[in-house]
Design an enzyme around this catalytic site. Structure first.
Site, PDB file in Angstrom:
ATOM      1  N   ARG A  36       0.529  -1.253   0.061  1.00  0.00           N
ATOM      2  CA  ARG A  36      -0.110   0.117   0.008  1.00  0.00           C
ATOM      3  C   ARG A  36       0.686   1.391   0.141  1.00  0.00           C
ATOM      4  NH1 ARG A  36      -5.373  -1.703   3.581  1.00  0.00           N
ATOM      5  NH2 ARG A  36      -6.341  -2.698   1.725  1.00  0.00           N
ATOM      6  N   LYS A 196     -17.735 -16.028   3.407  1.00  0.00           N
ATOM      7  CA  LYS A 196     -18.877 -15.385   3.446  1.00  0.00           C
ATOM      8  C   LYS A 196     -19.948 -15.033   2.255  1.00  0.00           C
ATOM      9  CE  LYS A 196     -20.380 -14.087   7.395  1.00  0.00           C
ATOM     10  NZ  LYS A 196     -20.630 -13.050   8.408  1.00  0.00           N
ATOM     11  N   GLY A 349      -8.321  -9.047   0.464  1.00  0.00           N
ATOM     12  CA  GLY A 349      -6.944  -8.921   1.236  1.00  0.00           C
ATOM     13  C   GLY A 349      -6.532 -10.538   1.224  1.00  0.00           C
ATOM     14  N   GLY A 373     -12.993  -4.432   0.063  1.00  0.00           N
ATOM     15  CA  GLY A 373     -14.396  -3.959   0.176  1.00  0.00           C
ATOM     16  C   GLY A 373     -14.748  -2.751  -1.023  1.00  0.00           C
TER      17      GLY A 373
HETATM   18  P1  ADP Z   1     -10.858 -12.152   0.386  1.00  0.00           P
HETATM   19  O1  ADP Z   1     -10.104 -11.427   1.406  1.00  0.00           O
HETATM   20  O2  ADP Z   1      -9.796 -12.515  -0.583  1.00  0.00           O
HETATM   21  O3  ADP Z   1     -11.901 -11.477  -0.239  1.00  0.00           O
HETATM   22  P2  ADP Z   1     -12.357 -13.710   2.040  1.00  0.00           P
HETATM   23  O4  ADP Z   1     -12.260 -12.783   3.352  1.00  0.00           O
HETATM   24  O5  ADP Z   1     -13.586 -13.470   1.670  1.00  0.00           O
HETATM   25  O6  ADP Z   1     -11.334 -13.446   0.894  1.00  0.00           O
HETATM   26  O7  ADP Z   1     -12.097 -15.370   2.655  1.00  0.00           O
HETATM   27  C1  ADP Z   1     -11.000 -15.734   2.945  1.00  0.00           C
HETATM   28  C2  ADP Z   1     -11.219 -16.736   4.069  1.00  0.00           C
HETATM   29  O8  ADP Z   1     -11.949 -17.827   3.593  1.00  0.00           O
HETATM   30  C3  ADP Z   1      -9.803 -17.268   4.352  1.00  0.00           C
HETATM   31  O9  ADP Z   1      -9.480 -17.030   5.695  1.00  0.00           O
HETATM   32  C4  ADP Z   1      -9.851 -18.991   4.251  1.00  0.00           C
HETATM   33  O10 ADP Z   1      -9.136 -19.555   4.949  1.00  0.00           O
HETATM   34  C5  ADP Z   1     -11.445 -19.063   4.128  1.00  0.00           C
HETATM   35  N1  ADP Z   1     -12.004 -20.233   3.627  1.00  0.00           N
HETATM   36  C6  ADP Z   1     -11.934 -20.262   2.165  1.00  0.00           C
HETATM   37  N2  ADP Z   1     -12.362 -21.710   2.024  1.00  0.00           N
HETATM   38  C7  ADP Z   1     -12.779 -22.356   3.341  1.00  0.00           C
HETATM   39  C8  ADP Z   1     -13.486 -23.427   3.611  1.00  0.00           C
HETATM   40  N3  ADP Z   1     -13.629 -24.473   2.802  1.00  0.00           N
HETATM   41  N4  ADP Z   1     -13.715 -23.594   4.956  1.00  0.00           N
HETATM   42  C9  ADP Z   1     -13.248 -22.664   5.852  1.00  0.00           C
HETATM   43  N5  ADP Z   1     -12.521 -21.594   5.572  1.00  0.00           N
HETATM   44  C10 ADP Z   1     -12.516 -21.387   4.266  1.00  0.00           C
HETATM   45 MG    MG Z   2     -10.774 -11.230   3.792  1.00  0.00          MG
END
Ligand code: ADP
Ligand code: MG
Length: 393
Positions: A36, A196, A349, A373
């Site tokens: 960043r 989520k 992230g 976000g």
């Molecule tokens: P990003 O930050 O890239 O947008 P998210 O915050 O939505 O991604 O999701 C990342 C998290 O999702 C990670 O901590 C990862 O471990 C978790 N995750 C992904 N697949 C699974 C799964 N099958 N079971 C539990 N946690 C998961």
């Molecule tokens: Mg995340």
């Protein structure tokens, strides 16, 4: 979407209030990732070269009032090294000390104000606080894409007090992301993963009009698998969101879109290191086990679709990549994306963290968004408050 840009701003000899997103991860007194800081260098350097006095304002973390660990001294030090010029760090972002320091600045000097979130008025977008922030400054430049979806004093409020312009990073983010929304090279594939459904359903629905193919992995996929009638054992699965997933699958089908879900998975009773794990079909997930990664057949299936795509947007890991046992799916998909000749945009992230961990060069991607976000909200088609105040009216 037309911005008032840096090149039109009269900054020579002026004092510029520059909002950056220096919300870097810090652990054990060390900056873990300075992306960043680096991303903001082109704008800072352009302002310095044009003889502006650069007053930088940023937040760090989520402090409730003054919090010693969230002071910006480390950030100022690291920024000074990157700029090869000392950065003067102040102990507040408003008030007499700030006023005096700004008055003493020369052309090309850089001052970093203290964490703006030490003042609750920042997030409340308090007009008097915005005015205090702007004091002594002539021009406002926003280059903090990561917080541009928040209507705070330093992202929105100050634009009512000073002439406001988009920094180079904000301009580039908006250009690349608008390109995907408005005129992407087809076929378009959206790869969605992570934990989520709430944070991802908006973009999935918006992309029903844009994408040709959807690849869904991660814990997110469990809810979709459940919507298709699969039993997902004791996996993370949002039972109250199965209806939303069903609706999405129906809408995609009605519009002739392809939705690819995992066909196999790596499962274990728990994500604890050292426990036994196995690869199974999504039809035979044992009741006491959790899906923690997509399986090797799914990686092949996803990679085939990715190879045919001309535009790929990826957000969210395919599994619990933090544990090496469950990282293969995310690694496979990341490498498949990196290996295509498509327009490849990555955001989130955790997804960026995974790519760094796998040692995949950032140059393999067309664009890596600095806004998790903010990127999602922008791509959902929302007008972001920090963007709105920078537009040519
Ligand atoms: P990003 O930050 O890239 O947008 P998210 O915050 O939505 O991604 O999701 C990342 C998290 O999702 C990670 O901590 C990862 O471990 C978790 N995750 C992904 N697949 C699974 C799964 N099958 N079971 C539990 N946690 C998961
Ligand atoms: Mg995340």
């Amino acid at each position: 979407m037309k911005f008032r840009t840096l090149s039109e701003a009269l900054v020579e000899g002026k004092t510029v209030l520059l909002r950056t997103d220096f919300n870097v991860p810090i652990k054990d007194g060390k900056i873990q990732d300075d992306t960043r800081l680096r991303e903001s260098l082109p704008t800072i350097r352009a302002l310095m070269e044009r003889g502006a006095k650069v007053v930088i304002v940023t937040h760090l973390g989520r402090p409730k009032g003054v919090t010693e660990e969230l002071r910006l001294d480390l950030v100022a030090g690291a920024l000074g090294v990157l700029l090869a010029k000392p950065v003067i760090k102040l102990n507040d972002c408003v008030g007499p000390e700030v006023k005096a320091a700004i008055a003493a600045m020369g052309a090309g000097d850089v001052v970093l104000l203290e964490n703006v979130r030490f003042h609750p008025e920042e997030e409340a977008n308090d007009p008097a606080f915005a005015k205090a922030l702007a004091e002594g400054c002539d021009v406002y430049v926003n280059d903090a894409f990561g917080t541009i979806h928040r209507a705070h004093a330093s992202t929105v409020g100050v634009a009512a007090v000073l002439p406001a312009y988009a920094g180079l990073l904000v301009a580039r983010e908006v250009k690349v992301l608008s390109g995907i929304l408005e005129n992407p090279e087809k076929p378009v594939t959206l790869v969605a993963g992570g934990a989520k459904i709430d944070t991802k359903i908006g973009i999935l629905e918006k992309f029903l009009d844009i994408a040709d193919t959807f690849i869904i992995g991660g814990a997110l996929a469990n809810t979709f698998l459940a919507a298709q009638g699969h039993s997902v054992g004791s996996s993370l699965c949002e039972a109250d969101k199965v209806e939303i997933a069903k609706k999405f699958l129906e809408a995609a089908k009605a519009q002739g879109k392809t939705v690819l879900l995992p066909v196999d998975a790596v499962v274990a009773t728990d994500a604890t290191v050292g426990l036994p794990f196995q690869e199974v079909s999504v039809d035979t997930v044992p009741a006491d086990q959790k899906i923690l990664d997509i399986g090797s057949k799914s990686v092949i299936l996803f990679a085939e679709a990715l190879a045919k795509s001309r535009t790929i947007l990826w957000n969210g890991p395919m599994g619990l990549y933090e544990n090496p046992v469950f990282e293969k799916g995310t690694r496979g998909v990341a490498e498949a994306i990196a290996g295509t000749f498509a327009v490849k945009v990555l955001g989130g992230g955790d997804s960026i963290d995974a790519v760094n961990h796998f040692g995949i060069a950032h140059e393999k991607f067309t664009h890596i968004s600095t806004g998790g976000g903010a990127m999602l909200e922008f791509l959902e088609g929302k007008m972001l408050p920090g963007v709105q105040v920078l537009l040519v009216s």
